[in-house]
Design an enzyme around this catalytic site. Structure first.
Site, PDB file in Angstrom:
ATOM      1  N   SER A 210       0.846  -1.199   0.000  1.00 48.38           N
ATOM      2  CA  SER A 210       0.000   0.000   0.000  1.00 48.38           C
ATOM      3  C   SER A 210       0.878   1.244   0.000  1.00 48.38           C
ATOM      4  O   SER A 210       2.052   1.179  -0.392  1.00 48.38           O
ATOM      5  CB  SER A 210      -0.931  -0.038   1.219  1.00 48.38           C
ATOM      6  OG  SER A 210      -1.930   0.944   1.105  1.00 48.38           O
ATOM      7  N   ASN A 211       0.357   2.372   0.440  1.00 51.29           N
ATOM      8  CA  ASN A 211       1.124   3.623   0.527  1.00 51.29           C
ATOM      9  C   ASN A 211       0.557   4.448   1.682  1.00 51.29           C
ATOM     10  O   ASN A 211      -0.485   4.098   2.240  1.00 51.29           O
ATOM     11  CB  ASN A 211       1.064   4.369  -0.820  1.00 51.29           C
ATOM     12  CG  ASN A 211      -0.364   4.696  -1.197  1.00 51.29           C
ATOM     13  OD1 ASN A 211      -1.036   5.460  -0.520  1.00 51.29           O
ATOM     14  ND2 ASN A 211      -0.852   4.092  -2.270  1.00 51.29           N
ATOM     15  N   PRO A 212       1.211   5.558   2.047  1.00 46.50           N
ATOM     16  CA  PRO A 212       0.802   6.267   3.274  1.00 46.50           C
ATOM     17  C   PRO A 212      -0.437   7.153   3.140  1.00 46.50           C
ATOM     18  O   PRO A 212      -0.775   7.880   4.077  1.00 46.50           O
ATOM     19  CB  PRO A 212       2.016   7.155   3.604  1.00 46.50           C
ATOM     20  CG  PRO A 212       3.097   6.777   2.657  1.00 46.50           C
ATOM     21  CD  PRO A 212       2.460   6.119   1.490  1.00 46.50           C
TER      22      PRO A 212
ATOM     23  N   ALA B 126      -4.840   7.401  -4.068  1.00 51.13           N
ATOM     24  CA  ALA B 126      -3.447   7.006  -4.282  1.00 51.13           C
ATOM     25  C   ALA B 126      -3.460   5.509  -4.585  1.00 51.13           C
ATOM     26  O   ALA B 126      -3.306   4.676  -3.686  1.00 51.13           O
ATOM     27  CB  ALA B 126      -2.627   7.308  -3.042  1.00 51.13           C
TER      28      ALA B 126
END
Ligand code: CTP
Length: 220
Positions: free
Chosen positions: A25-27, A92
């Site tokens: 995933s991403n932040p 995102a």
């Protein structure tokens, strides 16, 4: 274009699982996308939000669909895209995913062997390919460098009308931050800088800006 503006917003990260308990995933927290959905609904637009796992309550007056993976987000947006006048792609989306999802927990010693990656679908680009000229397509560009150049490339490659370029990877802007500063890029106009400002305030300014673009389109 119908007089009631129908707005489709995406927000948050996606999760790409490689076993039942681990994912790529991403932040992203969804803060900007949720602020945009709230601002769109508050301006009287009929708003639908498709969101990955995010840490915020569903915005009022908004139809919300919760998804996890890029594939699910693609499906949820694809089903609703032709009904919208404005698409705001603030999610995102993870750019890659594991080629396979193991049915059981992968043991740590086996990870290197098992996690082979493949690209996820580029949702915005795919939707851009089937867009109508009367729709307004807004993408985001999350960049560490060359904001404007990269934003312009995405504007053309994804057939958008607007790219909102913002810096990520530095404290005080981008993923999860309370504030943001952006450059709004369009095909014909000069780049417009907005912020630094709280994301809620920035979202109101952006929706007002998109509103002007839609009005111009309606007059054309
Ligand atoms: N996007 C998308 N599907 C993906 C990746 C990105 O729809 N698989 C959308 C994002 O929601 C955003 C825009 O495309 O509106 C640009 O995303 P960004 O992460 O900045 O760029 P990428 O397309 O991933 O390109 P790069 O990795 O080269 O920066």
């Amino acid at each position: 274009m119908a007089s009631l503006i129908r707005c489709l917003v995406s927000a948050g990260p996606t999760r790409e699982y490689f076993d039942p308990v681990r994912f790529i995933s991403n932040p992203s927290t969804g803060r900007m996308g949720f602020a945009l959905a709230r601002a769109a609904a508050a301006t009287g637009w009929e708003t639908t939000l498709v969101t990955g796992p995010a840490g915020f309550d569903d915005p009022p007056e908004t139809q919300v669909f919760h998804v996890e993976s890029a594939e699910e987000m693609h499906r949820a947006l694809g089903l609703r895209f032709s009904e919208c006048d404005v698409l705001i792609m603030a999610a995102a989306v993870s750019d890659c995913r594991p080629r396979r999802r193991a049915p059981g927990k992968v043991k740590k010693g086996d990870m290197e062997m098992c996690v082979e990656l493949e690209p996820t679908p580029d949702i915005l680009k795919t939707l851009g390919e089937r867009r109508r000229p009367d729709q307004l397509l807004v993408g985001f560009a999350a960049e560490t460098d060359r904001l404007e150049a990269e934003g312009r490339r995405k504007l053309m490659e994804k057939r958008c009308d607007v790219i909102v370029a913002n810096r990520v990877g530095v404290p005080g802007s981008g993923f999860g931050a309370a504030d943001n500063a952006v450059i709004v890029l369009t095909r014909s106009g000069a780049p417009q800088r907005m912020g630094p400002a709280p994301k809620d305030e920035l979202a109101r300014q952006l929706i007002a800006c998109f509103s002007t673009m839609i009005s111009k389109e309606q007059r054309a």
